[in-house]
Design a protein around this motif. Structure first.
Motif, PDB file in Angstrom:
ATOM      1  N   GLY A  26       0.785  -1.211   0.000  1.00  0.00           N
ATOM      2  CA  GLY A  26       0.000   0.000   0.000  1.00  0.00           C
ATOM      3  C   GLY A  26       0.826   1.274   0.000  1.00  0.00           C
ATOM      4  N   ARG A  27       2.144   1.110  -0.043  1.00  0.00           N
ATOM      5  CA  ARG A  27       3.036   2.273  -0.054  1.00  0.00           C
ATOM      6  C   ARG A  27       4.358   1.837  -0.667  1.00  0.00           C
ATOM      7  N   THR A  28       4.928   2.752  -1.460  1.00  0.00           N
ATOM      8  CA  THR A  28       6.244   2.509  -2.031  1.00  0.00           C
ATOM      9  C   THR A  28       7.273   3.232  -1.182  1.00  0.00           C
ATOM     10  N   PHE A  29       8.225   2.482  -0.653  1.00  0.00           N
ATOM     11  CA  PHE A  29       9.198   3.067   0.259  1.00  0.00           C
ATOM     12  C   PHE A  29      10.002   4.188  -0.373  1.00  0.00           C
ATOM     13  N   THR A  30      10.173   4.143  -1.688  1.00  0.00           N
ATOM     14  CA  THR A  30      10.984   5.175  -2.322  1.00  0.00           C
ATOM     15  C   THR A  30      10.328   6.553  -2.273  1.00  0.00           C
ATOM     16  N   GLY A  31       9.057   6.595  -1.907  1.00  0.00           N
ATOM     17  CA  GLY A  31       8.363   7.867  -1.856  1.00  0.00           C
ATOM     18  C   GLY A  31       8.359   8.529  -0.496  1.00  0.00           C
ATOM     19  N   THR A  52      15.829   8.482   4.191  1.00  0.00           N
ATOM     20  CA  THR A  52      14.908   9.324   3.447  1.00  0.00           C
ATOM     21  C   THR A  52      14.624   8.741   2.074  1.00  0.00           C
ATOM     22  N   ARG A  53      13.718   9.389   1.401  1.00  0.00           N
ATOM     23  CA  ARG A  53      13.420   9.022   0.025  1.00  0.00           C
ATOM     24  C   ARG A  53      14.683   9.026  -0.829  1.00  0.00           C
ATOM     25  N   GLY A  54      15.536   9.997  -0.590  1.00  0.00           N
ATOM     26  CA  GLY A  54      16.751  10.135  -1.378  1.00  0.00           C
ATOM     27  C   GLY A  54      17.897   9.251  -0.935  1.00  0.00           C
ATOM     28  N   GLY A  55      17.698   8.514   0.147  1.00  0.00           N
ATOM     29  CA  GLY A  55      18.733   7.608   0.612  1.00  0.00           C
ATOM     30  C   GLY A  55      19.629   8.151   1.705  1.00  0.00           C
ATOM     31  N   ASN A  56      19.366   9.362   2.177  1.00  0.00           N
ATOM     32  CA  ASN A  56      20.126   9.878   3.318  1.00  0.00           C
ATOM     33  C   ASN A  56      19.761   9.096   4.565  1.00  0.00           C
ATOM     34  N   THR A  68      23.229  -0.651  10.088  1.00  0.00           N
ATOM     35  CA  THR A  68      23.111   0.014   8.800  1.00  0.00           C
ATOM     36  C   THR A  68      21.688  -0.141   8.273  1.00  0.00           C
ATOM     37  N   ILE A  69      21.066   0.984   7.944  1.00  0.00           N
ATOM     38  CA  ILE A  69      19.745   0.957   7.328  1.00  0.00           C
ATOM     39  C   ILE A  69      19.924   1.085   5.817  1.00  0.00           C
ATOM     40  N   SER A  70      19.144   0.302   5.075  1.00  0.00           N
ATOM     41  CA  SER A  70      19.236   0.344   3.619  1.00  0.00           C
ATOM     42  C   SER A  70      17.883   0.000   3.022  1.00  0.00           C
ATOM     43  N   ARG A  71      17.794   0.162   1.724  1.00  0.00           N
ATOM     44  CA  ARG A  71      16.511  -0.064   1.062  1.00  0.00           C
ATOM     45  C   ARG A  71      16.736  -0.771  -0.271  1.00  0.00           C
ATOM     46  N   ASP A  72      15.908  -1.752  -0.546  1.00  0.00           N
ATOM     47  CA  ASP A  72      15.903  -2.414  -1.854  1.00  0.00           C
ATOM     48  C   ASP A  72      14.636  -1.964  -2.570  1.00  0.00           C
ATOM     49  N   ASN A  73      14.791  -1.062  -3.517  1.00  0.00           N
ATOM     50  CA  ASN A  73      13.626  -0.485  -4.181  1.00  0.00           C
ATOM     51  C   ASN A  73      12.828  -1.543  -4.952  1.00  0.00           C
ATOM     52  N   ALA A  74      13.508  -2.468  -5.575  1.00  0.00           N
ATOM     53  CA  ALA A  74      12.830  -3.483  -6.369  1.00  0.00           C
ATOM     54  C   ALA A  74      11.948  -4.384  -5.510  1.00  0.00           C
ATOM     55  N   LYS A  75      12.373  -4.602  -4.273  1.00  0.00           N
ATOM     56  CA  LYS A  75      11.599  -5.462  -3.369  1.00  0.00           C
ATOM     57  C   LYS A  75      10.716  -4.661  -2.430  1.00  0.00           C
ATOM     58  N   ASN A  76      10.778  -3.334  -2.525  1.00  0.00           N
ATOM     59  CA  ASN A  76      10.016  -2.468  -1.631  1.00  0.00           C
ATOM     60  C   ASN A  76      10.241  -2.871  -0.170  1.00  0.00           C
ATOM     61  N   THR A  77      11.509  -3.033   0.160  1.00  0.00           N
ATOM     62  CA  THR A  77      11.896  -3.524   1.478  1.00  0.00           C
ATOM     63  C   THR A  77      12.979  -2.629   2.059  1.00  0.00           C
ATOM     64  N   VAL A  78      12.857  -2.350   3.335  1.00  0.00           N
ATOM     65  CA  VAL A  78      13.885  -1.632   4.080  1.00  0.00           C
ATOM     66  C   VAL A  78      14.515  -2.606   5.066  1.00  0.00           C
ATOM     67  N   TYR A  79      15.822  -2.561   5.155  1.00  0.00           N
ATOM     68  CA  TYR A  79      16.569  -3.480   6.011  1.00  0.00           C
ATOM     69  C   TYR A  79      17.239  -2.731   7.160  1.00  0.00           C
ATOM     70  N   LEU A  80      17.504  -3.461   8.205  1.00  0.00           N
ATOM     71  CA  LEU A  80      18.352  -2.975   9.283  1.00  0.00           C
ATOM     72  C   LEU A  80      19.373  -4.072   9.550  1.00  0.00           C
ATOM     73  N   ASN A  99       4.996  10.113   6.419  1.00  0.00           N
ATOM     74  CA  ASN A  99       4.371  10.705   5.238  1.00  0.00           C
ATOM     75  C   ASN A  99       5.256  11.750   4.584  1.00  0.00           C
ATOM     76  N   SER A 100       6.266  12.219   5.306  1.00  0.00           N
ATOM     77  CA  SER A 100       7.221  13.145   4.725  1.00  0.00           C
ATOM     78  C   SER A 100       8.316  12.350   4.017  1.00  0.00           C
ATOM     79  N   PRO A 101       8.670  12.731   2.795  1.00  0.00           N
ATOM     80  CA  PRO A 101       9.689  11.969   2.070  1.00  0.00           C
ATOM     81  C   PRO A 101      11.121  12.278   2.502  1.00  0.00           C
ATOM     82  N   TYR A 102      11.350  13.471   3.058  1.00  0.00           N
ATOM     83  CA  TYR A 102      12.734  13.889   3.292  1.00  0.00           C
ATOM     84  C   TYR A 102      13.086  14.116   4.753  1.00  0.00           C
TER      85      TYR A 102
END
Length: 124
Positions: A26-31, A52-56, A68-80, A99-102
């Protein structure tokens, strides 16, 4: 409807590593910005890391250099990724979406959606 589901928790020896995952529907993490929080028994929920949306990224001092926090956009998954785990890292770990992207917020009240949590237990 936004749903976040964490996984990857478990029992690990001090000094070991675990990788937690948070999958969104229901939500795309990249946003949006995404955070990890944790709560130990009898303690308040505390900030761990955010991206953040931009990867900061932004970390609590207690985990800086170990997590380390990271994100796999293709899998819509955030890791720790958690390394060099210590007994005080024992807690329920929660993924949260802002709800804020940045915004890189350490305040739980600024996050709008939460997962159910996954438990990490350290054995000494």
């Amino acid at each position: 409807q936004v749903q976040l589901v964490e996984s990857g928790g478990g029992l690990v020896q001090a000094g070991g590593s675990l990788r937690l995952s948070c999958v969104a529907s229901g939500r795309t993490f990249t946003g949006y910005a995404t955070g990890w929080f944790r709560q130990a028994p009898g303690k308040e929920r505390e900030f761990v890391a955010a991206i953040t949306r931009g990867g900061n990224t932004f970390y609590a001092d207690s985990v800086k250099g170990r997590f380390t926090i990271s994100r796999d956009n293709a899998k819509n998954t955030v890791y720790l990724q958690m390394n060099s785990l210590k007994p005080y890292d024992t807690a329920f770990y929660y993924c949260a979406s802002d709800n804020s992207p940045y915004r890189l917020s350490r305040h739980a009240y600024e996050y709008d959606y939460w997962g159910q949590g996954t438990h990490v237990t350290l054995s000494s």
